[in-house]
Design a protein around this motif. Structure first.
Motif, mmCIF file in Angstrom:
data_model
loop_
_atom_site.group_PDB
_atom_site.id
_atom_site.type_symbol
_atom_site.label_atom_id
_atom_site.label_comp_id
_atom_site.label_asym_id
_atom_site.label_seq_id
_atom_site.Cartn_x
_atom_site.Cartn_y
_atom_site.Cartn_z
ATOM 1 N N PHE A 1 0.815 -1.212 0.000
ATOM 2 C CA PHE A 1 0.000 0.000 0.000
ATOM 3 C C PHE A 1 0.855 1.272 0.000
ATOM 4 O O PHE A 1 0.419 2.321 -0.480
ATOM 5 N N TRP B 1 -0.606 6.019 3.737
ATOM 6 C CA TRP B 1 -1.221 4.770 3.292
ATOM 7 C C TRP B 1 -2.304 4.277 4.244
ATOM 8 O O TRP B 1 -3.323 3.719 3.801
ATOM 9 N N VAL C 1 -5.943 3.569 2.793
ATOM 10 C CA VAL C 1 -6.463 2.198 2.828
ATOM 11 C C VAL C 1 -7.801 2.161 3.552
ATOM 12 O O VAL C 1 -8.704 1.398 3.188
ATOM 13 N N PHE D 1 -6.533 -4.640 6.703
ATOM 14 C CA PHE D 1 -5.413 -3.967 6.039
ATOM 15 C C PHE D 1 -4.597 -3.155 7.040
ATOM 16 O O PHE D 1 -4.347 -1.968 6.859
#
Length: 266
Positions: free
Chosen positions: A115, A124, A128, A251
């Motif tokens: 990412f 990121w 995300v 994530f």
């Protein structure tokens, strides 16, 4: 025995996210994806949706272009939620797919996505989270389109700054089965790039014996769905009953490993 209680439906004419009047139709597949795919006439005849996704009992339907009515949800969002409110989510998804399109072969070989290379080392985590919210926005639209009330947990996640998923599962993986699926539907004439399979709706039932007779209750347990963009698959589950253990945000780390499957049944 009395009839089972009906599953709570989506309120007609309402935005499933905020409850205001629905006056905006979200694309089932982002226009940026469609413009990338529809580069010539042959490709414009090779994009398919499942029967449920296009509200028909026929076989897989072919989309004729990026403005096809087959790829728009009905007005189940309001303009504010579908535009200004979710604009950061849409941008994060667009950046993600653009990166996948540029680096598809390497991602397929390495079976992982970093990412940080998409969104930058300092941002990121935020992006995300926005990507995840785009996927849940899509999930909510598909649930409402099928006539079910969207669980409050979805809107709560979209409105929250925290990466918490109460009763929601998200994930990604790679799948190589779409070529075979297209061959079975089209005698090998076309190449499939986008696929929205039917939703899976799972119910739970209980029977109680009361003074008024035996009562059967049917409840939604969870609804799950997938979205195939080329060989990249986004998957989600929205649970309607409280889970014993909360689901973790998937994530959390900068590098996400992608399992490779061949899951589509022909």
């Amino acid at each position: 025995m009395t009839e089972a209680r009906k599953v709570q439906p989506h309120p007609a004419g309402k935005c499933w996210w905020c409850g205001k009047p629905g006056d905006s139709g979200e694309h089932k597949v982002k226009k940026t994806d469609l413009r990338r795919i529809f580069t010539n006439k042959k490709e414009s005849e090779s994009i398919f949706l499942s029967p449920t996704a296009v509200e028909t009992n026929s076989k897989l339907r072919i989309m004729q272009g990026p403005d096809s009515k087959l790829i728009k949800f009905p007005n189940i969002l309001c303009k504010v939620c579908n535009n200004a409110q979710s604009q950061p989510f849409d941008r994060a998804y667009t950046d993600f797919i653009a990166y996948y399109a540029r680096h598809r072969e390497r991602i397929m070989d390495e079976r992982s996505i970093d990412f940080r290379k998409i969104y930058g080392r300092s941002t990121w985590r935020r992006e995300v989270l926005h990507l995840s919210k785009y996927l849940l926005k899509h999930a909510g639209c598909r649930i409402a389109e099928q006539g079910f009330k969207v669980n409050e947990s979805v809107a709560a996640f979209l409105n929250s700054p925290a990466a918490e998923l109460p009763g929601i599962h998200l994930g990604m993986h790679l799948d190589t089965s779409l070529q075979n699926l297209v061959a079975s539907e089209t005698a090998g004439e076309f190449e499939l790039r986008v696929f929205l399979p039917d939703l899976d709706v799972h119910f739970a039932e209980s029977i109680s014996d009361t003074a008024f007779g035996v009562f059967k209750e049917q409840r939604l347990y969870y609804i799950s769905g997938k979205m195939f963009i080329d060989s990249l698959v986004f998957e989600w589950q929205v649970f309607y009953e409280e889970l014993k253990s909360p689901l973790r945000f998937p994530f959390r780390k900068p590098v996400y490993n992608l399992i490779l499957t061949d899951s589509v049944k022909h």
